[in-house]
Design a protein around this motif. Sequence first.
Motif, PDB file in Angstrom:
ATOM      1  N   ILE A   1      53.279 -71.524  45.493  1.00 48.39           N
ATOM      2  CA  ILE A   1      53.474 -71.818  44.068  1.00 48.39           C
ATOM      3  C   ILE A   1      52.154 -71.672  43.310  1.00 48.39           C
ATOM      4  CG2 ILE A   1      54.116 -73.624  42.433  1.00 48.39           C
ATOM      5  CD1 ILE A   1      56.032 -74.717  44.524  1.00 48.39           C
ATOM      6  N   THR A   2      51.079 -72.153  43.918  1.00 47.44           N
ATOM      7  CA  THR A   2      49.761 -72.036  43.286  1.00 47.44           C
ATOM      8  C   THR A   2      49.324 -70.584  43.194  1.00 47.44           C
ATOM      9  OG1 THR A   2      49.175 -74.185  44.234  1.00 47.44           O
ATOM     10  CG2 THR A   2      47.382 -72.832  43.394  1.00 47.44           C
ATOM     11  N   LEU A   3      49.628 -69.827  44.240  1.00 47.86           N
ATOM     12  CA  LEU A   3      49.251 -68.404  44.248  1.00 47.86           C
ATOM     13  C   LEU A   3      49.924 -67.654  43.101  1.00 47.86           C
ATOM     14  CD1 LEU A   3      47.562 -66.526  46.200  1.00 47.86           C
ATOM     15  CD2 LEU A   3      49.752 -65.773  47.094  1.00 47.86           C
ATOM     16  N   LEU A   4      51.204 -67.933  42.875  1.00 48.17           N
ATOM     17  CA  LEU A   4      51.914 -67.285  41.771  1.00 48.17           C
ATOM     18  C   LEU A   4      51.350 -67.713  40.429  1.00 48.17           C
ATOM     19  CD1 LEU A   4      55.613 -67.530  43.055  1.00 48.17           C
ATOM     20  CD2 LEU A   4      54.131 -65.515  43.053  1.00 48.17           C
ATOM     21  N   PHE A   5      50.954 -68.966  40.326  1.00 51.62           N
ATOM     22  CA  PHE A   5      50.393 -69.468  39.069  1.00 51.62           C
ATOM     23  C   PHE A   5      49.058 -68.779  38.766  1.00 51.62           C
ATOM     24  CE2 PHE A   5      47.815 -72.506  36.651  1.00 51.62           C
ATOM     25  CZ  PHE A   5      48.641 -72.718  35.558  1.00 51.62           C
ATOM     26  N   VAL A   6      48.219 -68.634  39.784  1.00 54.02           N
ATOM     27  CA  VAL A   6      46.933 -67.954  39.595  1.00 54.02           C
ATOM     28  C   VAL A   6      47.150 -66.477  39.281  1.00 54.02           C
ATOM     29  CG1 VAL A   6      44.749 -67.331  40.708  1.00 54.02           C
ATOM     30  CG2 VAL A   6      45.742 -69.590  41.077  1.00 54.02           C
ATOM     31  N   ALA A   7      48.120 -65.836  39.940  1.00 52.01           N
ATOM     32  CA  ALA A   7      48.394 -64.424  39.683  1.00 52.01           C
ATOM     33  C   ALA A   7      48.834 -64.200  38.240  1.00 52.01           C
ATOM     34  CB  ALA A   7      49.457 -63.912  40.652  1.00 52.01           C
ATOM     35  N   ASP A   8      49.649 -65.124  37.712  1.00 52.94           N
ATOM     36  CA  ASP A   8      50.090 -64.984  36.322  1.00 52.94           C
ATOM     37  C   ASP A   8      48.957 -65.170  35.326  1.00 52.94           C
ATOM     38  OD1 ASP A   8      52.667 -64.472  37.082  1.00 52.94           O
ATOM     39  OD2 ASP A   8      53.316 -66.569  36.968  1.00 52.94           O
ATOM     40  N   ASN A   9      47.903 -65.854  35.744  1.00 53.40           N
ATOM     41  CA  ASN A   9      46.772 -66.136  34.847  1.00 53.40           C
ATOM     42  C   ASN A   9      45.470 -65.581  35.416  1.00 53.40           C
ATOM     43  OD1 ASN A   9      48.011 -68.228  32.753  1.00 53.40           O
ATOM     44  ND2 ASN A   9      48.774 -68.769  34.800  1.00 53.40           N
ATOM     45  N   ILE A  10      45.557 -64.425  36.048  1.00 59.33           N
ATOM     46  CA  ILE A  10      44.397 -63.833  36.721  1.00 59.33           C
ATOM     47  C   ILE A  10      43.269 -63.521  35.743  1.00 59.33           C
ATOM     48  CG2 ILE A  10      45.229 -61.472  36.519  1.00 59.33           C
ATOM     49  CD1 ILE A  10      43.427 -63.033  39.556  1.00 59.33           C
ATOM     50  N   GLN A  11      43.587 -63.296  34.469  1.00 56.18           N
ATOM     51  CA  GLN A  11      42.554 -62.950  33.494  1.00 56.18           C
ATOM     52  C   GLN A  11      41.623 -64.119  33.206  1.00 56.18           C
ATOM     53  OE1 GLN A  11      45.764 -63.203  32.919  1.00 56.18           O
ATOM     54  NE2 GLN A  11      46.236 -64.180  30.952  1.00 56.18           N
ATOM     55  N   HIS A  12      42.002 -65.351  33.599  1.00 58.78           N
ATOM     56  CA  HIS A  12      41.168 -66.522  33.356  1.00 58.78           C
ATOM     57  C   HIS A  12      40.306 -66.888  34.561  1.00 58.78           C
ATOM     58  CE1 HIS A  12      43.259 -66.976  29.638  1.00 58.78           C
ATOM     59  NE2 HIS A  12      44.403 -67.335  30.179  1.00 58.78           N
ATOM     60  N   VAL A  13      40.412 -66.138  35.640  1.00 55.73           N
ATOM     61  CA  VAL A  13      39.616 -66.418  36.843  1.00 55.73           C
ATOM     62  C   VAL A  13      38.224 -65.812  36.663  1.00 55.73           C
ATOM     63  CG1 VAL A  13      39.452 -66.095  39.335  1.00 55.73           C
ATOM     64  CG2 VAL A  13      41.689 -66.438  38.271  1.00 55.73           C
ATOM     65  N   ASP A  14      37.207 -66.613  36.902  1.00 54.46           N
ATOM     66  CA  ASP A  14      35.832 -66.144  36.724  1.00 54.46           C
ATOM     67  C   ASP A  14      35.342 -65.321  37.907  1.00 54.46           C
ATOM     68  OD1 ASP A  14      35.552 -67.334  34.244  1.00 54.46           O
ATOM     69  OD2 ASP A  14      34.923 -69.247  35.103  1.00 54.46           O
ATOM     70  N   SER A  15      35.645 -65.747  39.114  1.00 54.46           N
ATOM     71  CA  SER A  15      35.149 -65.043  40.289  1.00 54.46           C
ATOM     72  C   SER A  15      35.985 -65.410  41.504  1.00 54.46           C
ATOM     73  CB  SER A  15      33.681 -65.399  40.545  1.00 54.46           C
ATOM     74  OG  SER A  15      33.217 -64.814  41.746  1.00 54.46           O
ATOM     75  N   LEU A  16      36.092 -64.451  42.415  1.00 57.09           N
ATOM     76  CA  LEU A  16      36.761 -64.671  43.697  1.00 57.09           C
ATOM     77  C   LEU A  16      35.790 -64.579  44.863  1.00 57.09           C
ATOM     78  CD1 LEU A  16      40.046 -62.603  43.151  1.00 57.09           C
ATOM     79  CD2 LEU A  16      39.833 -65.085  43.195  1.00 57.09           C
ATOM     80  N   VAL A  17      34.514 -64.484  44.561  1.00 63.35           N
ATOM     81  CA  VAL A  17      33.500 -64.391  45.605  1.00 63.35           C
ATOM     82  C   VAL A  17      33.513 -65.666  46.436  1.00 63.35           C
ATOM     83  CG1 VAL A  17      31.038 -64.143  46.080  1.00 63.35           C
ATOM     84  CG2 VAL A  17      32.085 -62.848  44.223  1.00 63.35           C
ATOM     85  N   GLY A  18      33.597 -65.525  47.746  1.00 64.47           N
ATOM     86  CA  GLY A  18      33.630 -66.673  48.640  1.00 64.47           C
ATOM     87  C   GLY A  18      35.009 -67.036  49.135  1.00 64.47           C
ATOM     88  N   PHE A  19      36.043 -66.534  48.466  1.00 70.84           N
ATOM     89  CA  PHE A  19      37.398 -66.800  48.944  1.00 70.84           C
ATOM     90  C   PHE A  19      37.702 -65.889  50.141  1.00 70.84           C
ATOM     91  CE2 PHE A  19      37.630 -68.674  44.800  1.00 70.84           C
ATOM     92  CZ  PHE A  19      38.560 -69.690  44.920  1.00 70.84           C
ATOM     93  N   PRO A  20      38.401 -66.403  51.145  1.00 70.35           N
ATOM     94  CA  PRO A  20      38.693 -65.586  52.330  1.00 70.35           C
ATOM     95  C   PRO A  20      39.471 -64.316  51.983  1.00 70.35           C
ATOM     96  CG  PRO A  20      39.185 -67.904  52.744  1.00 70.35           C
ATOM     97  CD  PRO A  20      38.904 -67.784  51.276  1.00 70.35           C
ATOM     98  N   GLU A  21      39.309 -63.306  52.814  1.00 70.16           N
ATOM     99  CA  GLU A  21      39.979 -62.025  52.583  1.00 70.16           C
ATOM    100  C   GLU A  21      41.499 -62.169  52.624  1.00 70.16           C
ATOM    101  OE1 GLU A  21      38.456 -59.558  55.608  1.00 70.16           O
ATOM    102  OE2 GLU A  21      36.363 -59.683  54.938  1.00 70.16           O
ATOM    103  N   GLN A  22      41.995 -63.089  53.463  1.00 72.77           N
ATOM    104  CA  GLN A  22      43.438 -63.266  53.567  1.00 72.77           C
ATOM    105  C   GLN A  22      44.016 -63.755  52.239  1.00 72.77           C
ATOM    106  OE1 GLN A  22      41.175 -64.383  55.586  1.00 72.77           O
ATOM    107  NE2 GLN A  22      41.593 -63.695  57.677  1.00 72.77           N
ATOM    108  N   ILE A  23      43.321 -64.683  51.600  1.00 71.30           N
ATOM    109  CA  ILE A  23      43.791 -65.170  50.307  1.00 71.30           C
ATOM    110  C   ILE A  23      43.674 -64.079  49.257  1.00 71.30           C
ATOM    111  CG2 ILE A  23      43.332 -66.833  48.466  1.00 71.30           C
ATOM    112  CD1 ILE A  23      42.527 -68.840  50.540  1.00 71.30           C
TER     113      ILE A  23
END
Length: 406
Positions: free
Chosen positions: A64-86
């Motif tokens: 559910i959280t993944l879908l929420f972040v995907a819908d609002n991907i333009q507000h994400v500042d950085s994904l550096v440090g998140f695992p490759e699987q995520i």
Amino acid sequence: MENSSVYIRERGSLHRVGDIILAQPKPASSCRRTNPFVLRKEHFMFTYNEEGSLRYTTKSLFDITLLFVADNIQHVDSLVGFPEQIGDRLFAAVEENRIFLNPDISQKALKLFSDAYGVMVLESLCLRNRFPLLHERMDEIKTFHRLKSLDLFGCRLGDNHELFQHLTSTSLAYLIQLFIGGNNVTDVGLQRLTAPIRMMQKGLDHLQLLDVSYNPISERALGYLKCLPMLVKLDASGTNMKFGTRLKTTIWNLLGLVHSENPLDSFDHSGCKTEGWAEQVVNQWETNGSQVPKQKKMEESRASALRFFGRQKFVRDVMNAAPPMGGSVKDSVIEKLHFYKPAANNHRKDKLVPPLINHQVASPGLNLKKRKQESSSCDAALQSPPTKCLSSSAFTAEDLDLLNSY
């Protein structure tokens, strides 16, 4: 949610973030609720039990959280440090929502993933004969800065395309293979492409394979390729170069390459393809581009009509441009001019040098000395026609104009 504030808990403190408008959920046919925090149909998985009765189970909080972040991907500042699987699952969710088709978000979203995951987003990009896609998605394509292979054959680049400056920038520092054949590139175009490398010694440091086939270039253009230190394979088929002893001698003296009697498999298009997470994104762009005229024709607004006819004019102008060389000529008719760097063996270099035009025997010591002298001057000196070698402080008027243009 339209007038509500967004609060973030960070390092044990709660603070409000302004100027963030969350994406509204897609309306469901069986529910009129629009609050994204209220349980929705997307939060459940519907299956059938052994008796054939419908049953449902809730999705995990992660999904559910993944879908929420995907819908609002333009507000994400950085994904550096998140695992490759995520990152992989988040990219797939954004792609499934067709967010990469939105020109207002796609460039930022792709850059977000490219900065964090690099080569996994896209390792190889094949745009052979897909020039409308290149011109329409130029900004998005520039975000793929960890490409190892880029095929631009038949993309009608010409001599002054804006992509030239991007090819020699640090964004493509890891590029190994580059195909720019069939683009009506002349000697001036190669001079412009390699100008930053020859003048500032940066760009295309790892390029090993270059395809300039079916372009109206002459032997003079070979002098502009001396500053590619890692070049080991070159395709000059269908150009204005005439195969003979003189050409073989020139390429050996300038680039250290010898002619291959058999066509090299590296220049066979069957091995070139788009690889990476964004493979389907590129296919979506092409599919959506072919459907744009039909969709916009159905719209009634004046702005949409203007955009439609503007795109129609753009496609017509590109189609009416000069076709790439070799487009109507069968490959079997054109003599393959493939060159490669032989295995390093210094004590046999005198045997690999093609015979001179005047049939005089060259001294091995002189050849080695000349090769060493030319390789040392490649990093600092500019080359005019290959038969003339300028000092490191001499610039031609054309090179100075190019330098000023940057």
